[in-house]
Design a protein around this motif. Structure first.
Motif, PDB file in Angstrom:
ATOM      1  N   LYS A  15       0.867  -1.182   0.000  1.00  0.00           N
ATOM      2  CA  LYS A  15       0.000   0.000   0.000  1.00  0.00           C
ATOM      3  C   LYS A  15       0.905   1.233   0.000  1.00  0.00           C
ATOM      4  O   LYS A  15       1.439   1.626   1.038  1.00  0.00           O
ATOM      5  N   ASN A  16       1.065   1.842  -1.181  1.00  0.00           N
ATOM      6  CA  ASN A  16       2.023   2.950  -1.273  1.00  0.00           C
ATOM      7  C   ASN A  16       1.600   4.156  -0.453  1.00  0.00           C
ATOM      8  O   ASN A  16       2.439   4.922   0.016  1.00  0.00           O
ATOM      9  N   ALA A  17       0.276   4.335  -0.245  1.00  0.00           N
ATOM     10  CA  ALA A  17      -0.176   5.467   0.574  1.00  0.00           C
ATOM     11  C   ALA A  17       0.199   5.283   2.040  1.00  0.00           C
ATOM     12  O   ALA A  17       0.185   6.245   2.815  1.00  0.00           O
ATOM     13  N   GLY A  18       0.547   4.063   2.421  1.00  0.00           N
ATOM     14  CA  GLY A  18       0.923   3.791   3.802  1.00  0.00           C
ATOM     15  C   GLY A  18       2.381   4.056   4.103  1.00  0.00           C
ATOM     16  O   GLY A  18       2.831   3.828   5.228  1.00  0.00           O
ATOM     17  N   SER A  19       3.146   4.490   3.098  1.00  0.00           N
ATOM     18  CA  SER A  19       4.566   4.769   3.298  1.00  0.00           C
ATOM     19  C   SER A  19       4.844   6.256   3.108  1.00  0.00           C
ATOM     20  O   SER A  19       4.470   6.845   2.086  1.00  0.00           O
ATOM     21  N   THR A  20       5.523   6.854   4.059  1.00  0.00           N
ATOM     22  CA  THR A  20       5.840   8.285   3.975  1.00  0.00           C
ATOM     23  C   THR A  20       7.026   8.567   3.058  1.00  0.00           C
ATOM     24  O   THR A  20       7.289   9.721   2.720  1.00  0.00           O
ATOM     25  N   THR A  21       7.752   7.532   2.649  1.00  0.00           N
ATOM     26  CA  THR A  21       8.944   7.734   1.816  1.00  0.00           C
ATOM     27  C   THR A  21       8.768   7.213   0.392  1.00  0.00           C
ATOM     28  O   THR A  21       9.712   7.231  -0.393  1.00  0.00           O
ATOM     29  N   PHE A  22       7.579   6.760   0.055  1.00  0.00           N
ATOM     30  CA  PHE A  22       7.348   6.201  -1.287  1.00  0.00           C
ATOM     31  C   PHE A  22       7.347   7.296  -2.345  1.00  0.00           C
ATOM     32  O   PHE A  22       6.786   8.379  -2.154  1.00  0.00           O
ATOM     33  N   GLN A  23       7.981   6.994  -3.482  1.00  0.00           N
ATOM     34  CA  GLN A  23       7.983   7.892  -4.631  1.00  0.00           C
ATOM     35  C   GLN A  23       7.557   7.103  -5.864  1.00  0.00           C
ATOM     36  O   GLN A  23       8.146   6.060  -6.170  1.00  0.00           O
ATOM     37  N   SER A  24       6.533   7.589  -6.541  1.00  0.00           N
ATOM     38  CA  SER A  24       6.050   6.912  -7.738  1.00  0.00           C
ATOM     39  C   SER A  24       6.883   7.327  -8.946  1.00  0.00           C
ATOM     40  O   SER A  24       7.663   8.283  -8.892  1.00  0.00           O
ATOM     41  N   SER A  25       6.706   6.608 -10.039  1.00  0.00           N
ATOM     42  CA  SER A  25       7.362   6.953 -11.303  1.00  0.00           C
ATOM     43  C   SER A  25       6.445   6.516 -12.433  1.00  0.00           C
ATOM     44  O   SER A  25       5.563   5.669 -12.236  1.00  0.00           O
TER      45      SER A  25
END
Length: 241
Positions: free
Chosen positions: A149-159
């Motif tokens: 769940k990418n919204a659950g990570s504060t350090t996630f960066q999409s591409s």
């Protein structure tokens, strides 16, 4: 050769009719009209043979591929529930603890994101990418496993990058993102690119694949999508020498 009609009383979901061919020695040979019959060893068949002989006898009945669709669905759901509720192996200080699955593959746990979301992954010496099931993936294999769940990570960066990987057996496709990946408490890869699958084929379904994703141990030259491999990341971050 004599013919006789047979009614099969199966105490499961589907009844079936069969034809019994009696050989010259009286041995019956069954020809099923519907091979999706659900049954067990011991399902009773009531027969009336053409020569007036009557009798009950038992034979094994099986689905061609094991279970009827509803029973299959229920079994898969139960396996998925158990898979997702397995006690996670906590990350050690400096070691990745691996579980041996019948000498076929070895899996351990990694953390992805901040706070880390735990995934069981195969540590694969024959590939160089990291991937875990994505939240948007609707393949059965994804739904049976933990999903990132990418919204659950504060350090996630999409591409915008997409990726497809064809293995010797198995295929995945998905989106590339960047986040923190932990192999142990002391082995932390920041800004590591990895794939969140949007499609996984049947190779990665339960019960065959008792792992969520894959952690490639090869070098960058073997990585799909020109992505830096986690091993090269370890070298660059001086956590592997």
């Amino acid at each position: 050769m004599k013919l006789a009609s047979v009614a099969i009383a199966a105490v499961f979901h589907t009844a079936v009719c069969a034809v019994v061919k009696l050989d010259s020695d009286g041995t019956p040979e069954l020809e099923f009209e519907d091979l999706t019959v659900v049954g067990q060893t011991g399902a009773k068949i009531h027969t009336t043979f053409g020569d007036g002989v009557r009798g009950d006898f038992k034979i094994p009945l099986y689905l061609k591929d094991g279970l009827d669709p509803e029973s299959k669905r229920q079994r898969r759901a139960e396996r998925s529930r158990k898979m997702k509720s397995f006690t996670e192996q906590p990350l050690s200080n400096n070691t990745a603890i691996l579980t041996n699955v019948k000498d076929y593959y070895y899996y351990g746990y990694i953390g992805v994101g901040n706070p880390p979301q735990k995934f069981s992954v195969v540590f694969d010496t024959g590939s160089s990418n990291v991937w875990v099931p994505g939240e948007a993936c609707v393949s059965d294999a994804c739904n049976e496993h933990r999903q990132f769940k990418n919204a659950g990570s504060t350090t996630f960066q999409s591409s915008p990058q997409k990726i497809q990987i064809q293995y010797g057996t198995g295929f995945i496709a998905g989106d590339v993102g960047t986040d923190t990946v932990q192999v142990s408490k002391s082995l932390v890869l920041r800004n590591q690119s990895f794939a969140m699958t949007s499609q996984e084929d049947k190779t990665f379904e339960l019960p065959r694949s008792q792992f969520d994703g894959l952690f490639g141990l090869g070098f960058t030259g073997g990585a799909e999508g020109n992505i830096r491999s986690p091993v090269d990341s370890m070298v660059q971050e001086n956590v592997l020498k």
